[in-house]
Design an enzyme around this catalytic site. Sequence first.
Site, PDB file in Angstrom:
ATOM      1  CB  THR A  60       0.839   4.104  -4.063  1.00 17.52           C
ATOM      2  OG1 THR A  60       1.399   5.413  -4.300  1.00 17.52           O
ATOM      3  CG2 THR A  60      -0.494   4.027  -4.775  1.00 17.52           C
ATOM      4  CB  ALA A  67       5.836   1.173  -8.153  1.00 17.55           C
ATOM      5  CB  THR A 117       4.157  -0.155   0.165  1.00 14.01           C
ATOM      6  OG1 THR A 117       5.317  -0.608  -0.542  1.00 14.01           O
ATOM      7  CG2 THR A 117       4.595   0.664   1.355  1.00 14.01           C
ATOM      8  N   GLY A 131      -0.397  -1.979  -8.391  1.00 15.40           N
ATOM      9  CA  GLY A 131      -1.564  -1.305  -7.811  1.00 15.40           C
ATOM     10  C   GLY A 131      -2.873  -1.669  -8.469  1.00 15.40           C
ATOM     11  CD  GLU A 132      -4.215   0.934 -12.712  1.00 17.62           C
ATOM     12  OE1 GLU A 132      -4.724   2.054 -12.633  1.00 17.62           O
ATOM     13  OE2 GLU A 132      -3.736   0.497 -13.775  1.00 17.62           O
ATOM     14  N   GLY A 138       4.669  -2.514 -11.636  1.00 17.51           N
ATOM     15  CA  GLY A 138       3.650  -2.009 -10.718  1.00 17.51           C
ATOM     16  C   GLY A 138       2.687  -3.106 -10.344  1.00 17.51           C
ATOM     17  N   GLY A 156      -6.669   8.554  -5.292  1.00 20.98           N
ATOM     18  CA  GLY A 156      -6.935   9.119  -6.617  1.00 20.98           C
ATOM     19  C   GLY A 156      -7.685   8.149  -7.515  1.00 20.98           C
TER      20      GLY A 156
HETATM   21 MO1  MOS Z   1      -5.135   5.153 -12.800  1.00 20.77          MO
HETATM   22  S1  MOS Z   1      -7.029   4.638 -13.240  1.00 20.77           S
HETATM   23  O1  MOS Z   1      -4.445   5.686 -14.261  1.00 20.77           O
HETATM   24  O2  MOS Z   1      -4.982   6.189 -11.529  1.00 20.77           O
END
Ligand code: MOS
Length: 732
Positions: A470, A512, A622, A692-693, A690, A241
Amino acid sequence: MEFLQPATANPTDRQQVLGHAHPRIEGALKTTGTAHYAYERQDVTGLQLVGYPLGAGIAKGRILSMDTAAAEAAPGVHAVITTLQMDPLPKHKNNIADLFGGSRIHHYHQAIAVVVAESFEQARAAAQMIEVEYRASHLTDFDLAAAHDKNPDKAGKTLSRVGDFDKAFAEAEVTLDAHYRTPAQSHCMMEPHASIAEWRDGKLTVWTSTQMVAWTQKALARTFQLAAEDVRVDSAYIGGGFGGKLWLRADAVLAALGARQTGRPVRVALPRPLMMNNTTHRAETYQRIRIGAGRDGRIAAIAHDGLSSNIPGGHGENPVDQTRHFYAGANRLMTLRMVNLDLPEPNSMRAPGEGAGMMALEVAMDEMAEKLGMDPVEFRAINDTQVDPENPERAFSDRHFVRCLREGASAFAWADRNIVPGARREGMWLIGQGMSGGYRKAAVMKSGARVTLRADARVLVEADMTDIGTGSYTIMAQTAAEMLGLPLDAIEVRLGGSDMPVSSGSGGQWGAASATAGVYAACLCLREEIARRMGNSDPAALTLSDGQVTSGDKTVPLAQIASAGEITSEESMGFGALQKEYLIATFAAHFAEVAVHVATGEIRVRRTLSVCDAGRIMNPMTARSQVIGGMVMGIGAALSEQIEVDTGRGFFANHDLAGYEVPVHADIPDQQVIFLDTEDPAASPLKAKGVGELGISGAAAAIANAAYNATGIRLRSYPLTLDKMLNRLPAV
Ligand code: MOS
């Protein structure tokens, strides 16, 4: 329940299941092709038809006429639905650009028709037969728009001002004033935006690929003027996504329109060119960064001015936000300016803000370190701050950025690097090393879950949470297992249905920490009922371990408790108070080594290392995948990703994976990730954040700084393509 106080000891501290590397529990379904994604759902009853979308061939203007006669007469066609047949469909507040309806065109490839046919090929062929007449005019040239902008506030809107930047900058012993540019980027997730829609008795079901089930349900209800409970959304598996699937998009709207008209289920996937031109993208930015420091390296003044593009009412990229909080310095100024362009809607893409902002900030920090004659690791370390530099009363909840720097420098053997740019060569390759800091806010969202202890002592966890690749399924199962003292394989997780408790959804790296907190809350309620059944009113006095429940001197198998009837608990965790009290964020140090070809300027990444401080790591496997995925996107951002705007026609020209180049396996070298073993009690009951970013935030700058170290060529405009290197390579 509400998360009002920093977490103290709780059952998730046991870390018998949480905190351990577990492969994804749904992994086998994915690798065997039995996890059915939106476009291939098998639980749709009735014979499906296929819809193919037609996008506008102009960037802005009006449709004068559409001739659909040939398309309607084409073989297999059941319906041709055009935008002229209806008023603009009402849109939810999350959507800025119209999705369908009316004659006005706001951007290229705006959906203007859908052809519904027996087969994909028939629908596609007929869609090409629609003749459209337009009246068009547009402005999609960022430089032109910025130059001719009528905005009286040319300097941009002041987002924050602390102390006296101008004075401190003028008086600083060492200063940097540099301009940077980042291009527009596209998410390019593997799975397209895709939906199947079915109407039954005036109720709409949409199987779709979305990060946010509840938002999509609300947006569909608004679009089709239905009560929310008459819209069912199901998004069980999602093939990526990155922010591009946060909002309702045209695929779901067109599928619903087609299904309503034909009385049969209709599926629509956006073709790759429409993914790029019809949906959202990360806007391009210009950034100016000024830093003033003393000879000791301490920052006295820092200013970050951002300029980005937008559509009216939209959310262009804000690249300056992290600079407000990341590094110390008493005098600070952050401004942001937007110019309107007739392009598709700019919106969130992985680490919106930091994703583009740190591409500039972390090169500026490298440049400044060089001016000071300091090691870039040291320069960052001495400008660390444990409090919000804008408001020293507000502390970071838990910040170990300096440890990230130190442990990274050690693991990467940073001390051995060549510090004279362009001075290390191996054959035809110049070798360089670079690093950057990483910063990304740790947002959280209210998140609910339903947990059912079945008579066989197996547990079902349900939430409308999404797993966009994720690991949500896995960490939510781990949370329930830990809370209930069961092995992981006793837990079944079902996600993505709008008939399940509303969760945080996936976005902004909040998923997460938030979704596991929802499972934690539901499990606390379940433990209360278990305590009651044990004849004990105090659930805190309960121990659940190895499938046994112990209360006082009484121990019984959980199965025995459940045999008295299954127990279902539903609860949510709300956040807010602690996010105001503390600055809660995640931190990283990224390191990279690159080789630059002495003759062609080709840049190859040789190795990368990211050291991450993101609180407790719930599943190192993960989580690692998230960080290396972020770093891969950082490599793409550094070296190849750039949407090319055809300003004549007003569209994104390289609208496929041949023209928009994301890294492939051959581009990706050895990647290492180290997680600091930290806990952030203010972040979530699981003391987790989290990640992920975080992996992308700053990653591109580490590559750019390494390329500089290799060649002595300082590029301030991404991506770092060969043409920008070629005439400036050192003579060897
Ligand atoms: Mo994120 S850019 O809010 O999937």
